[in-house]
Write a protein that holds these residues in place. Structure first.
Motif, short mmCIF file in Angstrom:
data_model
loop_
_atom_site.label_atom_id
_atom_site.label_comp_id
_atom_site.label_asym_id
_atom_site.label_seq_id
_atom_site.Cartn_x
_atom_site.Cartn_y
_atom_site.Cartn_z
N MET A 182 31.09 58.89 -39.03
CA MET A 182 31.36 57.58 -38.10
C MET A 182 33.35 57.22 -37.28
O MET A 182 32.95 57.83 -36.18
CB MET A 182 31.06 56.32 -38.39
N ASP B 87 32.99 58.39 -33.79
CA ASP B 87 34.42 57.19 -32.77
C ASP B 87 35.07 58.31 -31.86
O ASP B 87 35.85 58.02 -30.79
CB ASP B 87 34.49 56.20 -33.63
N TRP C 255 30.26 49.79 -35.38
CA TRP C 255 31.28 49.11 -36.06
C TRP C 255 31.11 48.06 -36.27
O TRP C 255 31.30 47.36 -37.50
CB TRP C 255 32.27 50.24 -35.75
N ASN C 256 30.95 47.20 -35.02
CA ASN C 256 30.98 46.02 -34.96
C ASN C 256 30.10 45.12 -36.14
O ASN C 256 30.10 44.16 -37.21
CB ASN C 256 30.36 45.48 -34.11
N LYS D 15 35.92 48.01 -26.26
CA LYS D 15 35.07 47.28 -27.47
C LYS D 15 35.81 46.14 -27.80
O LYS D 15 35.52 45.67 -28.51
CB LYS D 15 36.29 48.27 -28.38
N HIS E 27 44.22 52.73 -37.87
CA HIS E 27 42.33 53.94 -38.18
C HIS E 27 42.51 55.05 -37.05
O HIS E 27 41.63 55.52 -36.58
CB HIS E 27 41.53 53.01 -37.92
N TYR F 256 30.80 56.31 -43.57
CA TYR F 256 32.27 56.78 -42.81
C TYR F 256 32.89 57.33 -41.91
O TYR F 256 33.09 57.33 -41.34
CB TYR F 256 32.81 55.65 -43.88
N SER G 26 33.15 43.36 -29.12
CA SER G 26 33.11 43.05 -30.10
C SER G 26 32.51 41.22 -30.13
O SER G 26 32.77 41.21 -31.19
CB SER G 26 35.21 43.34 -30.42
N CYS H 226 36.51 43.22 -35.65
CA CYS H 226 37.03 44.75 -34.68
C CYS H 226 38.14 44.30 -32.99
O CYS H 226 38.53 44.71 -32.76
CB CYS H 226 35.55 45.60 -34.01
#
Length: 166
Positions: A31, A35, A146-147, A51, A165, A28, A55, A63
């Motif tokens: 990532m 990102d 992420w997806n 994004k 986030h 995590y 998604s 997402c």
């Protein structure tokens, strides 16, 4: 004035399969770093559009919830967000640069359709200098990752607050 209570009953919220970030905290954190690195030099509005589109293609409700809220909070119009799912028929809502990014997003996201076509890459290369194009490809790759985490662990949409986030 109508004082009747809304009695609409919605389907129950499904539980997440697991809190993957707590079970794989180093992944995590990596990532999050990836990102952050991938977004450098990219227009924040364009990034949110990319994004959201990835998604949509990946059916990632978590997402979609996050990035539509972030896009709206950043000043993006509801109209442009709504039109993303049919951007090829709504070209006039987007700049040539955004269109090239959306087309590239689809080609990179849906690799099962084959390789990224030369003409798609060339259109993007005309709109983006190579360093920015490299960042865009990285950003598309990151949102796809992420997806996949969110969809496979069934992260629950609807609870995100814009900027939570960042």
């Amino acid at each position: 004035m109508d004082t009747t209570e809304n009695t609409t009953e919605y389907a129950p919220e499904h539980p997440a399969r697991m809190a993957w970030a707590s079970h794989a905290p180093e992944v995590y954190k990596a990532m999050v770093r990836l990102d952050t690195a991938a977004r450098k030099g990219l227009d924040p509005t364009l990034l949110e559009l990319v994004k959201i589109r990835a998604s949509q293609l990946n059916h990632c409700a978590f997402c979609l919830d996050m990035h539509t809220k972030d896009a709206l909070a950043a000043g993006e119009s509801m109209e442009r967000i709504v039109q993303l799912s049919a951007w090829q028929e709504s070209l006039h809502f987007y700049t040539e640069k955004e269109l090239a990014a959306l087309e590239l997003t689809e080609a990179v996201t849906v690799l099962t359709d084959g390789f990224v076509p030369d003409e798609v890459y060339e259109r993007a290369a005309k709109q983006f200098e190579e360093p920015e194009l490299a960042q865009l490809i990285a950003a598309i790759t990151v949102i796809n990752a992420w997806n996949r985490f969110a969809v496979s662990t069934r992260m629950v949409p609807g609870h995100y607050t814009p900027g939570q986030h960042k």
